[in-house]
Scaffold this active site. Structure first.
Site, PDB file in Angstrom:
ATOM      1  N   GLU A 157       7.350 -13.895  11.839  1.00 24.63           N
ATOM      2  CA  GLU A 157       6.768 -13.235  12.777  1.00 24.63           C
ATOM      3  C   GLU A 157       7.821 -12.776  14.012  1.00 24.63           C
ATOM      4  OE1 GLU A 157       3.856 -11.481  13.422  1.00 24.63           O
ATOM      5  OE2 GLU A 157       3.684 -11.934  11.227  1.00 24.63           O
ATOM      6  N   CYS A 189      -1.433   3.924   7.860  1.00 23.96           N
ATOM      7  CA  CYS A 189      -1.441   4.314   9.316  1.00 23.96           C
ATOM      8  C   CYS A 189      -0.047   4.368  10.084  1.00 23.96           C
ATOM      9  CB  CYS A 189      -2.364   3.811   9.972  1.00 23.96           C
ATOM     10  SG  CYS A 189      -2.954   4.646  11.396  1.00 23.96           S
ATOM     11  N   CYS A 206      -3.924   9.557   5.727  1.00 24.79           N
ATOM     12  CA  CYS A 206      -5.181   9.369   5.842  1.00 24.79           C
ATOM     13  C   CYS A 206      -6.222   9.472   4.691  1.00 24.79           C
ATOM     14  CB  CYS A 206      -5.907  10.274   6.933  1.00 24.79           C
ATOM     15  SG  CYS A 206      -5.157  10.186   8.636  1.00 24.79           S
ATOM     16  N   CYS A 243      -6.619   6.313   3.443  1.00 25.03           N
ATOM     17  CA  CYS A 243      -7.123   4.929   4.525  1.00 25.03           C
ATOM     18  C   CYS A 243      -8.692   4.783   4.107  1.00 25.03           C
ATOM     19  CB  CYS A 243      -6.813   5.570   5.568  1.00 25.03           C
ATOM     20  SG  CYS A 243      -7.370   4.609   7.029  1.00 25.03           S
TER      21      CYS A 243
HETATM   22  S1  SF4 Z   1      -7.931   7.786   9.030  1.00 26.16           S
HETATM   23 FE1  SF4 Z   1      -6.587   5.726   8.910  1.00 26.16          FE
HETATM   24  S2  SF4 Z   1      -4.484   6.244   8.491  1.00 26.16           S
HETATM   25 FE2  SF4 Z   1      -5.515   8.062   9.347  1.00 26.16          FE
HETATM   26  S3  SF4 Z   1      -5.358   8.019  11.624  1.00 26.16           S
HETATM   27 FE3  SF4 Z   1      -7.318   6.844  10.998  1.00 26.16          FE
HETATM   28  S4  SF4 Z   1      -6.812   4.694  10.719  1.00 26.16           S
HETATM   29 FE4  SF4 Z   1      -4.947   5.762  10.664  1.00 26.16          FE
END
Ligand code: SF4
Length: 355
Positions: free
Chosen positions: A41, A196, A203, A206
């Protein structure tokens, strides 16, 4: 900021995604002891995983546990850290290892407050040690997690301000699952690092896309908010590249505080007029100034440094400068293990290549 969805929903989607898409083979995930998690970390603060891998392997091979690190000379720790930058991290690492060894019998404390009281351990690092090593409930908020939360909940403002940070911490706490803290914490970090991402987030891949506020608003690039622009000052400093007939270069240990604290560097002088005085203080009276090199820029967080190297040759073959451990002659053919700032290391390599 949007209303928070049911936290279990956020956490369960992330946990499911992590099973097949998360990272499971990072070296600190094997035997995730508090020592190994802490080390990784601290190294990962301001540094990419790809860079940290080699450093982590070398550190854990050299210092198998916190006691071995505590007993090592600071120079050896700084030497192994050379190139990672932000050297206060290495000095704090050493101090913390000594406190854990002497006050806690070599075992990290398991309470958040006691961890935060150790040098170089902030709330997020302490949370990571508790969650990743102990699989116990604690939130983290590193750069990746800040980005995911700021986007998903459309949290406005720069995270460097207290109010925004407070909001992010409250959100980080609110999305914690009721168990499986280790995998959840790793999943949050992995989503920020691989999906992200700062630029061009993926996205479509995601697990949080269905209710991501930044995506719905078409404002992904606006989160997290940017730091307000400010002018970074530039300062110049003259560094002496003193070489003897052996082609050894004089290095001086810098004071413990300030830039490159405790590392070995070329002697720094305020300006050329103070050269005779500095050389006399170093016990080097027989010398010639052989030229100047092109200035070397180096960027720190708060300012830019323009290093102006001044080349000096000393007449006699010098083996001892003066009776102190603050100076040494560095010869690349038998280089001693010293902590060197990156620009100094690069210049020493360039000088060695010229020979
Ligand atoms: S959909 Fe997921 S990858 Fe896209 S901006 Fe939102 S949190 Fe980030």
């Amino acid at each position: 900021m949007n209303e928070l969805p049911h936290p279990g929903d956020f956490a369960s989607r992330l946990l499911r995604w992590h099973v097949s898409h998360g990272r499971h083979d990072l070296p600190w995930q094997r035997e995730p002891s508090p020592y190994r998690v802490w080390l990784s970390e601290v190294m990962l603060q301001q540094t990419q995983v790809g860079t940290v891998l080699g450093y982590f392997e070398r550190f854990t091979q050299t210092f198998a546990d916190v006691k071995a690190l505590a007993e090592a000379p600071l120079d050896e720790v700084l030497h192994l850290w050379s190139g990672l930058g932000y050297y206060s991290r290495a000095r704090n690492l050493h101090k913390t290892a000594q406190i854990v060894a002497s006050e806690y019998g070599g075992e990290f404390p398991d309470q958040l407050d006691a961890l935060i009281a150790l040098p170089g351990i902030g709330r997020s690092t302490a949370g990571a040690i508790i969650a990743l090593a102990g699989n116990r409930r604690a939130a983290i908020l590193d750069g990746n997690v800040k980005r995911v939360l700021a986007r998903h909940y459309a949290i406005e403002g720069w995270p460097g301000t207290t109010s925004v940070l407070k909001q992010l911490w409250a959100t980080a706490e609110s999305v914690l699952p009721s168990d499986d803290y280790r995998n959840f914490t790793q999943a949050e970090m992995d989503l920020g690092a691989t999906v992200c991402t700062r630029r061009n987030p993926n996205c479509e891949a995601c697990p949080l896309r269905s209710d991501c506020a930044a995506r719905a608003q078409g404002r992904i690039d606006e989160f997290p908010g940017r730091r307000p622009r400010r002018q970074v000052p530039t300062r110049s400093a003259c560094f002496l590249i003193v070489s003897d007939r052996n082609r050894s270069i004089l290095l001086q240990r810098r004071p413990p505080n300030g830039i490159w604290g405790g590392l070995w560097c070329f002697p720094e002088i305020a300006n050329e007029a103070t050269l005779p005085q500095t050389m006399a203080e170093l016990g080097l009276r027989n010398y010639v100034m052989s030229g100047k090199m092109a200035p070397i820029p180096h960027t720190f967080t708060h300012f830019k440094l323009l290093m102006e190297p001044l080349c000096i040759e000393v007449g006699e073959q010098v083996t001892v400068v003066r009776e102190t451990d603050a100076v040494c002659w560095y010869n690349s053919s038998e280089a001693p293990q010293l902590g060197l700032p990156m620009p100094v290391s690069r210049l020493l390599n360039a000088l060695a290549a010229q020979r």
